[in-house]
Structures are given as structure tokens and as C-alpha cells.
Write a protein that holds these residues in place. Structure first.
Motif, PDB file in Angstrom:
ATOM      1  N   CYS A 296     -15.651  44.833 -51.466  1.00 25.25           N
ATOM      2  CA  CYS A 296     -14.968  44.745 -50.177  1.00 25.25           C
ATOM      3  C   CYS A 296     -15.687  43.743 -49.276  1.00 25.25           C
ATOM      4  O   CYS A 296     -15.054  42.896 -48.629  1.00 25.25           O
ATOM      5  CB  CYS A 296     -14.915  46.119 -49.534  1.00 25.25           C
TER       6      CYS A 296
ATOM      7  N   VAL B 101      -8.590  47.345 -50.245  1.00 23.83           N
ATOM      8  CA  VAL B 101      -9.567  46.767 -49.331  1.00 23.83           C
ATOM      9  C   VAL B 101      -9.821  45.293 -49.642  1.00 23.83           C
ATOM     10  O   VAL B 101     -10.230  44.533 -48.746  1.00 23.83           O
ATOM     11  CB  VAL B 101     -10.889  47.560 -49.347  1.00 23.83           C
ATOM     12  N   MET B 102      -9.576  44.854 -50.874  1.00 23.05           N
ATOM     13  CA  MET B 102      -9.755  43.443 -51.211  1.00 23.05           C
ATOM     14  C   MET B 102      -8.501  42.625 -50.925  1.00 23.05           C
ATOM     15  O   MET B 102      -8.587  41.423 -50.643  1.00 23.05           O
ATOM     16  CB  MET B 102     -10.149  43.299 -52.680  1.00 23.05           C
TER      17      MET B 102
ATOM     18  N   ALA C 224     -15.036  50.627 -46.497  1.00 16.10           N
ATOM     19  CA  ALA C 224     -15.362  50.991 -47.872  1.00 16.10           C
ATOM     20  C   ALA C 224     -15.719  52.471 -47.989  1.00 16.10           C
ATOM     21  O   ALA C 224     -15.273  53.161 -48.906  1.00 16.10           O
ATOM     22  CB  ALA C 224     -16.508  50.124 -48.383  1.00 16.10           C
TER      23      ALA C 224
ATOM     24  N   ALA D 214     -16.153  45.634 -43.546  1.00 19.54           N
ATOM     25  CA  ALA D 214     -16.181  46.156 -44.910  1.00 19.54           C
ATOM     26  C   ALA D 214     -16.917  47.483 -45.043  1.00 19.54           C
ATOM     27  O   ALA D 214     -16.476  48.365 -45.792  1.00 19.54           O
ATOM     28  CB  ALA D 214     -16.813  45.119 -45.837  1.00 19.54           C
TER      29      ALA D 214
END
Length: 582
Positions: free
Chosen positions: A202, A239-240, A223, A219
Motif C-alpha cells: 500500500c 488499497v493499491m 492498511a 497508507a
């Protein structure tokens, strides 16, 4: 992952800013820059994986609460041993070193904290599963489904028609070459591994858009909050995906000034990443794509001439072709079988107010009841945290509506919001859930992202205003002020990571199934026999059951919504009709 300046360069814009900017330092040579990127990634991944492996030798009984508390305490002690030297060096460098050396140290310090954040959670899962070779869930629920698909693939029966094949293929390969047909044991390995690398991936995705401290600010909390160790690959995609969409939009705004070869390479690289993520989990693409397409149309350089449009077409075409080339197996199955597959499974979040998007209980709500959830808020049911998020959205839109990162978050937010209520509004008529509660995670993620970006844009705006006010009589702020603010902020983030990581790990520690909490999955892992037929070390009362065979999961034949975790006496009130027999 460009090491750009904190202000305008950190959030690329389509238009040239009017305000004068301080002179930018020259970028390092390309080989050295690539080496820094590789080293930063190695630090993040090394800390995350290393801390998870270190936690595996914490010797406590995870089935009793005293043992669980001791395990959490040891995790925090070890996390402090890792974090305190990093933070101490950063604080010393902020007060004593020059800016160049501090920035170099900062990127590695941020990478280490990104790995430590989810390393604590993965380490907690390792403690929860101590003494059993099985992963979270044992052979029940989604873990059992994944194991069945993987063994089906190993038997040569092929992949499922619709479920994304990426993780299933990885699980099958891990089983075949490392676990020798013990697919349940292989799943435990991957749950721990994916949990450990969740934060680093992330963070690295956000580094493609932001400087280290800002990337970590987005992040690290995201995360820890969104890590689902039972099936961590699905939320890893989410999240990516958002920062990579922002990267694509950034490249689109810069396409007119790049050579065709560079556009082809960048588009192919982004497309390969999108395709890989799609193979792991496709749901986030379904909910985000309509908004992203609108964002692409909005940022396409329509008024800059044919040459600019041609270069934009090259970038987008290369991205699309690479995505299709990598994700073709899953895309083909989605196109041929997508309309025939209907999700009818309802769980706790299906029964609550669909406009509540800042919390969830999934299908393990504990003792909560839908009538008492969501929790009461301060203003018309909205909590203070919700109001802060909304203020961040307003500020981000006011200051950065032309910034690709803001546009990417806004596009995913609006797209998921609209589709969420479309599916929810037709649920009774169509007798289909269509996984719409999962948009809660994407919506909250975009809201939080916009909040952090609003702080970044505000800092940029204050700097611009200061330069205007002091244009006639330059008054420079102390150069060390930014370094010290950054170092102090990282200390706060590290403390948050320790506390939040412990909260996340604690949720998955074993609890009796009667409590109906997230700890049920770890409890199940302790009630299945090991490969030699013996019970796990901490099996409750020394009792455990034999694992069943692995069969290929079948699609449900239900034609109405199935009310999960609902007692027969409440079935009619929840879903209507008569409860199922049996």
C-alpha cells in the motif's frame, strides 16, 4: 516513485500554477534513483515479513485470555525495539543533519514504519494460530471455498467460472511445491505473508504519487484498518488500485510532453499492474470503473491539439491492451458468466442503514444487533469522525479539484456510492445482494484519502500565501522547521500504528464460536487435526475433529436471499417469507 517536492509536484496538476515556486533540486541520476526505489521497497517488505516471522516464536497459549494479553504485550515490546531506534535517528537527523541527508533517511524510515504497521497485525495472527498448522477459518466459510478451488485446480478440474483465479493459482502452486498437498496449511502461510506485505505494498503504491511522509500518512492507517487477514488479497487490491488510478491520471495529464516510447512503456507497466490486481480480485474494478472512465474523459487534453490527443491515446491504449493481456482469463469468464451469477448471501451489514459508511461488522457482529447499529452520532446520527472526513472532502475539492490524485479518489467515491445504492435499492425486487456492502470499505478509503490530501493541499496553500505576503520583503522560515515537523509527525504515526495494530490483531485472537466474533476463525483452526492425526497443541479440552475432503464448491441454487447468521425466529422479520426447513 518520484521523490518530488512537497507542494505542487507532490500532487501533479494539469494546469501550470500561477504562484512562484522555490527552485527544485535536480533529480538524481536514473540508476541511482532506481537503486533508491529498490532499497526503499526492500526495507518496507523486509521489516513487514521479518516482524511477522519474529512473532512466530512468541510462546503463549492463544486459547486463554491471559495468554492472548501476554502475546499482545510481547508484540508491542518487540515493535518498540524496532521503532524506537528508527524514530530516534529521525529525530536526531531532523535537528542535526542537513536536508539532503534527512530526506534520504526519511524515505527509509517511512518504509520501515509501513512494514511494521501490518507486521504487527500479521504477527498477532501468527500468535493466534500458534500450535496449529491451519489458517484462519480452518475449512469453513471462504477459507474452505478457496481450499476447494485450489485442490480442484490441482486435480486438473480447471478454474472457477467467475471467481478471480490469481490467488487460487498461487495457493495451488504453494500447496504443490511447498506444502505437499496440505492446502489448508498452505493457506495459513499465505494469510501470514499477505498480511505482512499489505502495508508495504500500500505504501509503495502511494509512493508513486506522494513523498514518503505523505504516502505513509495515507497508507499506514488505511492498511491497518482494511487488512482482512482471512483473505488479505482482496483488500490489498483495493488499497493499491486507488493510487495506481491516480498515477494513470497523472500520466494522462503529462502525456502531451512525453515521447511515444515512454508513453508505451508507462502504459504497459500500469496495465500489467492493473491486470495483475484484477486477477486477484475484480470487485473493486466493477465499483470504480464507471467513475474512472469519467475522470479519464475529464483529464484528456481535448483542447491541446491532435498531437496531444494522439499521445494520450497511445498511453491509454497501451494501458488497456496490457490490462487485457494479463487479465484475459478472468475478463473472459466475467464476460461469459457474469450475468448468470447472482449473489444472494446476506450478512449483518446488509441489514443496517446503507448510508452508514464509516464502520462495518461483516458476518461476525459479536453481540451487536442491526437495530443498535450504527452507533449514535453527535449530529443527525453522524459522528465527529464523519464530520472531519466530510470537511476533508470539501477542502480537497476546493483546493485540488484539478489534481489527478484528488480526481482519482473522487471518481472512485462517486462511482462506488452510486452503485451501492443502486444494488441496495433493487435488493428486495431482484432478491440479490450483489456484494454491495463491500463498497463501504472503498467509500471510507476514498474519504480518508481525500482528508489526507486536503491537509497536504492546505500546507501547500499556506506556503503559497506566505510567499505572496513576503514577496517584497522575503522572510524565510527556518529551514529546519519542516524537518522537525515531519519527524514529530512520524512519531505520532508510529504510536498510532502500535495501538491500531494491536486493536486489529486482538480482533482475530481465538474466541468461542458462541460469541460470534472475528475470533471464531482462529478458534476453528485449533479444532482440526494435524497431518499426523493428532490435535493441535492448544485444542480446546484436547478435542478436535478430522478435516473433511476437499471438493469443488458449487454455485448456490437459491432463488431468494439467504439470511446468513439469522435465527429462524427472526427470519421473516429480516428477509420475509418462511424460514428454511431443516
Amino acid at each position: 516513485m518520484p521523490d518530488t517536492a512537497l507542494g505542487t509536484a507532490a500532487l501533479p496538476t494539469q494546469a501550470t500554477p500561477v504562484d512562484p515556486l522555490p527552485p527544485q533540486r535536480p533529480s538524481p541520476a536514473r540508476p541511482y534513483r532506481l537503486l533508491l526505489i529498490a532499497a526503499e521497497a526492500a526495507v518496507a517488505l523486509g521489516v513487514g515479513i521479518g516482524f511477522m516471522l519474529w512473532a512466530r516464536n512468541i510462546h503463549v497459549n492463544p486459547m486463554i485470555r491471559i495468554g492472548q494479553v501476554s502475546g499482545l504485550g510481547r508484540l508491542q515490546f518487540r515493535a518498540a525495539l524496532v521503532a524506537l531506534p528508527v524514530l530516534g535517528v529521525l529525530l536526531y537527523a531532523a535537528h542535526r543533519w542537513d536536508s539532503d541527508r534527512f530526506r534520504l533517511l526519511l524515505r527509509f524510515g517511512c518504509a520501515a514504519l509501513a512494514g511494521l504497521g501490518t507486521g504487527i497485525v500479521a504477527g498477532g495472527i501468527a500468535v493466534a494460530l500458534r500450535g496449529t498448522p491451519w489458517g484462519l477459518g480452518g475449512q469453513d466459510g471462504d477459507p474452505g471455498t478457496l481450499q476447494g478451488y485450489a485442490m480442484s485446480l490441482l486435480r486438473g478440474e480447471g478454474l472457477p467460472d467467475l471467481y478471480p483465479p490469481g490467488f487460487i493459482m498461487l495457493l495451488a502452486g504453494w500447496t504443490k511445491f511447498l506444502r505437499h498437498d496440505h492446502v489448508g496449511f498452505a493457506l495459513k502461510d499465505l494469510q501470514l505473508l499477505f498480511g505482512a506485505v499489505f502495508g508495504p505494498f500500500c505504501y509503495l503504491a502511494w509512493r508513486s504519487l506522494l513523498r514518503p511522509a505523505w504516502a505513509l500518512a495515507v497508507a499506514l492507517p488505511a492498511a491497518i484498518l482494511f487488512l482482512d487477514p482471512i483473505r488479505p488479497y482482496s483488500h490489498l487490491v483495493m488499497v493499491m488500485l486507488l493510487p495506481l488510478v491516480g498515477r494513470l491520471l497523472t500520466e494522462l495529464t503529462r502525456a502531451a510532453g512525453r515521447p511515444v516510447r515512454a508513453l508505451l512503456l508507462r502504459g504497459a507497466g500500469l496495465g500489467a499492474l492493473f491486470g495483475t490486481l484484477y486477477l486477484l480480485y475484480s470487485g473493486w474494478f466493477v465499483w470504480s470503473t464507471p467513475g474512472v472512465l469519467v475522470a479519464v474523459l475529464a483529464l484528456t487534453p481535448w483542447r491541446r491539439g491532435r498531437a496531444a490527443l494522439g499521445r494520450a491515446a497511445v498511453l491509454l491504449g497501451a494501458t488497456a491492451l496490457a490490462t487485457v493481456a494479463v487479465a484475459w482469463p478472468s475478463l473472459y469468464r466475467m464476460a461469459t458468466n457474469g450475468t448468470a451469477t447472482v449473489d444472494r448471501y446476506a450478512y449483518f451489514d446488509v441489514y443496517v442503514d446503507p448510508a452508514y459508511v464509516v464502520g462495518w461488522r461483516s458476518d461476525r457482529p459479536g453481540l451487536a444487533d442491526w437495530a443498535s447499529w450504527p452507533p449514535p452520532g453527535d449530529l443527525a446520527g453522524q459522528s465527529g469522525f464523519t464530520l472531519v472526513l466530510l470537511a476533508g472532502v470539501a477542502l480537497a475539492l476546493a483546493l485540488g479539484l484539478r489534481r489527478p490524485a484528488v480526481v482519482a479518489a473522487l471518481a472512485c467515491l462517486v462511482s462506488a456510492w452510486v452503485l451501492r445504492f443502486w444494488f441496495a435499492g433493487h435488493m428486495q425486487r431482484d432478491q440479490a445482494v450483489m456484494l454491495y456492502p463491500r463498497t463501504t470499505w472503498l467509500i471510507l478509503y476514498t474519504l480518508f484519502t481525500l482528508l489526507v490530501l486536503s491537509v497536504l493541499l492546505s500546507a501547500e496553500g499556506v506556503g503559497s500565501l506566505w510567499r505572496r505576503l513576503t514577496a517584497d520583503r522575503p522572510v524565510r522560515l527556518p529551514r529546519y522547521l519542516g524537518r522537525r515537523l515531519t519527524a514529530g509527525s512520524l512519531c505520532g504515526l508510529a504510536l498510532f500504528a502500535a495501538m491500531a495494530g494491536s486493536w486489529a490483531a486482538n480482533r482475530y485472537l481465538p474466541t468461542d464460536p458462541e460469541r460470534h466474533s472475528m475470533g471464531t476463525d482462529a478458534w476453528r483452526a485449533h479444532t482440526l487435526q494435524r497431518a499426523d492425526g493428532s490435535c493441535p497443541l492448544y485444542a480446546p479440552m484436547g478435542n478436535c475433529g478430522a478435516p473433511h475432503g476437499y471438493w469443488r464448491p458449487k454455485d448456490s441454487l437459491d432463488v431468494t436471499i439467504w439470511c446468513g447468521n439469522v435465527a429462524w425466529t427472526n427470519w421473516t422479520a429480516y428477509c420475509g417469507g418462511r424460514p428454511p426447513a431443516g
